[in-house]
Structure formats: C-alpha cells, structure tokens
Design an enzyme around this catalytic site. Sequence first.
Site, short mmCIF file in Angstrom:
data_model
loop_
_atom_site.label_atom_id
_atom_site.label_comp_id
_atom_site.label_asym_id
_atom_site.label_seq_id
_atom_site.Cartn_x
_atom_site.Cartn_y
_atom_site.Cartn_z
N SER A 48 -2.20 -1.12 -14.91
CA SER A 48 -3.30 -1.38 -15.82
C SER A 48 -2.98 -2.57 -16.73
O SER A 48 -2.67 -3.66 -16.23
CB SER A 48 -3.59 -0.11 -16.64
N ASP A 106 -11.35 2.66 -8.32
CA ASP A 106 -10.91 2.36 -9.68
C ASP A 106 -11.68 1.16 -10.22
O ASP A 106 -11.78 0.12 -9.57
CB ASP A 106 -9.41 2.09 -9.67
N HIS A 162 -7.95 5.97 -11.91
CA HIS A 162 -7.08 4.94 -12.50
C HIS A 162 -5.64 5.42 -12.70
O HIS A 162 -4.75 4.60 -12.91
CB HIS A 162 -7.66 4.50 -13.85
#
Length: 510
Positions: free
Chosen positions: A298, A354, A409
């Site tokens: 991320s 995602d 995610h």
Amino acid sequence: MKAISSSCIHHHLPVAHHRRTNQTFIIRGFQEVATLPKQQSASSRLSQSFSNLLRLHVDTHPRTDFQSSTGISLIDEKHSTPTCSPKEDISNKWSEIHGSCDWDNLLDPLQPWLRREIVKYGEFAQATYDAFDFDSFSEYCGSCRYNQHKLFKELGLEKNGYMVSKYIYAMSHIDVPQWLERSHLLDTWSKDSNWMGYVAVSDDQESRRIGRRDIVVAWRGTVAPSEWYEDFQRKLEPVGHGEAKVEHGFLSIYTSKRESSRYNKSSASDQVMKEVTRLVQLYKQRGEQVSLTITGHSLGGALALLNAYEAATSLPGLPISVISFGAPRVGNIAFRDELHQLGVKTLRVVVKQDMVPRMPGLVFNERLQKFDDITGTLKWVYTHVGAELKLDVQSSPYLKRGFNLPGFHSLETYLHLIDGFHSKTSTFREGARRDIALVNKACDMLVDELRIPHAWYQFANKGLVRNAHGRWVKQVRDPEDIPSPARETHHQAFSVEMLATDEGLALTLC
C-alpha cells in the site's frame, strides 16, 4: 467516501497459540454445507453496481461448490505439514529472480523459487503491521511494540536468515488522510512521528543461499484502503533534477523532518539512506556482492519506489529491486522512465479486485499514452512502474465472494493468493502450504465453513491485564521495548557487532 472505522481492522498484534480444531469435524462441515443463493439485499445490489463500475468482477453471493476437487478437503493434511517449503539454493539464479530480465517468462507460470522469494519479502512487509501499535489509547500509539532485537523472534520470523539493523521513523508537514496514527493521550512517546519500517541484512548462511549479501528495507503501509481516497492528494511535486514528479503526500512522508522532534530530526529518507549506504560500504569493502531489495504494501509500496529512486541515484551500480504489494501509482511518466534508466527493477503484485493500485489516476493514467501523438506526453498523468503480477480473489476456493474493500487490500490476502498462484489459466495450487488462517488476521475473507474468526489477531483481553490488586489495567511495556533514540542507536551498533562476531571479524563502527 466515508472512512471505515479503524477499530474494525487494526488488530495486528502478537499471535496467540491455540489448540487445533478437530480436523475431521471441519471436513464434514465442508461436505455437508451447501448454501442456496439468497435474494440480493439493497446493499448487495449497491456493492455489485460499484464493483461493476470499477470492473472489479466480484460475486455478491456465496459459492456452493465445496467439493473435494477444490482442495478444501485437504485441510486436515495441511494442518500436519510445515507452513513453508524447504529453502532452495538460488545463488546461481538470484539476479534473474530479482528482475535482471524484467521477470520475462517467470510470472506466468510463476517460477517456484520466485514465488518463495516474493512471499519472503511480503512477510517482511507484513511484520511492519504485526508489530505496529495501532491502539489510539496507548501512549505508544504509532510506535513498534518491540525493540529491533526482538522483532523477528516475536513475529515468528527468527529463522528467515536476516537481522534488523535499524528502525525508520517518518512524519509529515502536510495533512495526510489517516496515513499516520495518533494517540488520544496528551503524554505520548512522540507527537509527530510514526514507526515506518526497518532495515535488515542477510546473515552468512542466507547470503550463501541467495548468492549475495542482501540489504532489505521494509516500509509500513495502510490497512484501511477507503480511509484516504476522498482526500487523496493529487498534486504532483518535482523530484530529482529532471521532469520526474511524484505525489506530494508520499514525498512529504518520505522527506519531512523537524529539529524539535525526537525521532525525525532527520527525515525517513535521511535515516534509511544513511544506513543503507553504511551497509553497502561495509560489505563491499570486504569484497562481497551486495544487493538492495525494497518492499512495502500500500503506502509502503509508494515509499519503496521513492527509496529506490534515491538509492539508485546515490549508489550507482548497486542492484536494486522493488517488490511491492497493492501499491498505488506514485509519479508521472518521467518518473517511471528515470527509474528504468537508473536500472531499478520493480515487480508490482496486485489483486484485481483491490482498488488501491488504481489510485491515483483512476481515469487519467498510463493508458492515455496511446494518445501521445495527439496530446504529446502529459507530464501530469500518473503511471505505474515495472512488471505486474496480477492475482484474482476468485482463484482461491478458501475466500469469500462479495464486496470487501479491506479484505481485497489486506496483505495477508495477497500472500495467500501468491502462495496458491501457478498461472492465469490454472486452478489454485494444491501444494500451497502457507497457513490459511493468516488471511483472517485483520479482516473477514475466509469462507465461514473454515470456522476461522475474523480479525482474530489481537492481544488477550485487548491488552488489559490484572494488577496486584486484581484490577484490570493497561499492560505496561517492557522497558527495553519503550521507544528511545539513544537505546536504538545502541541496538544498531550491537546488531552490526553481532554480524561481525558470527563471521569472526572485528568491525570498527563510526
């Protein structure tokens, strides 16, 4: 978009040890359960519409095909086998595995040695979540729960063949949407800094196996993808001396510092580059081949690219690879091209469902390059970097269908899918060994028939303990785990001395 409550997902705490569930009972559950599709609710229809808009292609009703052919009936066998395969000697192939040929012919089908290395670096990134203090009622919120000598041992990574040499801290001079954690208390370990990752280096045995001395930088990311989309900073800011530009929120976290801060008198950039440069010089002086592998999930994947860009500029000739998971776009086309010219090899692992890898630049992105003849090169367009390994939630028989942003995610979801991926056309790998229960550490992605609680990874009693008078109070940290700049400097020196002792060398530290 309304932010998802962090209390629902921030459960990255030490693993509790439990007795095994009766395995025969689990298998019977899989054989007997068959759920008929229910009529869709309004929320299901809404999530379906949203997923169609973004082309996420997710089902909003549970699957009914729990058959032995899916591999679920092999759960009992997996309980009695190791969670990883034996380590292969890749010393003659490490350059290829780390992208010297841009991973051509290694991703589909996925080369087994490469799969193992990707999971290894993914677990280094996962450690930044598992050891992070997310508790906003803790005076140490935003710090690491363990000192650097205990980190891998506490997280079950002590056999990975690496030693942590330095922690990295970051802050930001601009408002960033929920990227940095803050304590609700007035008296805290730091008012402005967060623990953002660490630097580690391979020991002798691992270095022989992988064919060089590997320096790893692992960056912490974000676990709640929807908390920062609406306020996402879309401003591109120049970096370097050319036309390269990057998202200014990422750059602020990487480069911000403040003289009055305990932990960010120097920026994250300064901290990591000083340590990486020291280690590179140390091992090169001894005639060793050295590589730098940077990983993150991320936001951590974005910081990894910024780190790689700076390292490639400052340390020319050093083999640098980035292995990122669920990372957003970071910069413009010129930034991508400069990274390529600098020789940085980047492998982006993404899950099709995602949303984070689609940001920023959901509409205006690298796809606009097809119109360059008409528009010219658009300097403000975000673009991804490097090779892509795309995974699909629907490939795993263990994962729920439906719309689940945090689950899509989650880094543990990524690692589960990598472990089971063979090729785009094959089914989930029956030889996958990684513990399936890890998927539900901080989300609710596993099918209910597995009977794994969601968000199970947390302290007993949520960190409360009984004191001598029988009252429930917050557990006090061990003194050695309380953040302290002076102590961490001492630990850094001790780490290098330990490496030297293992090799029978006496090192003089500057």
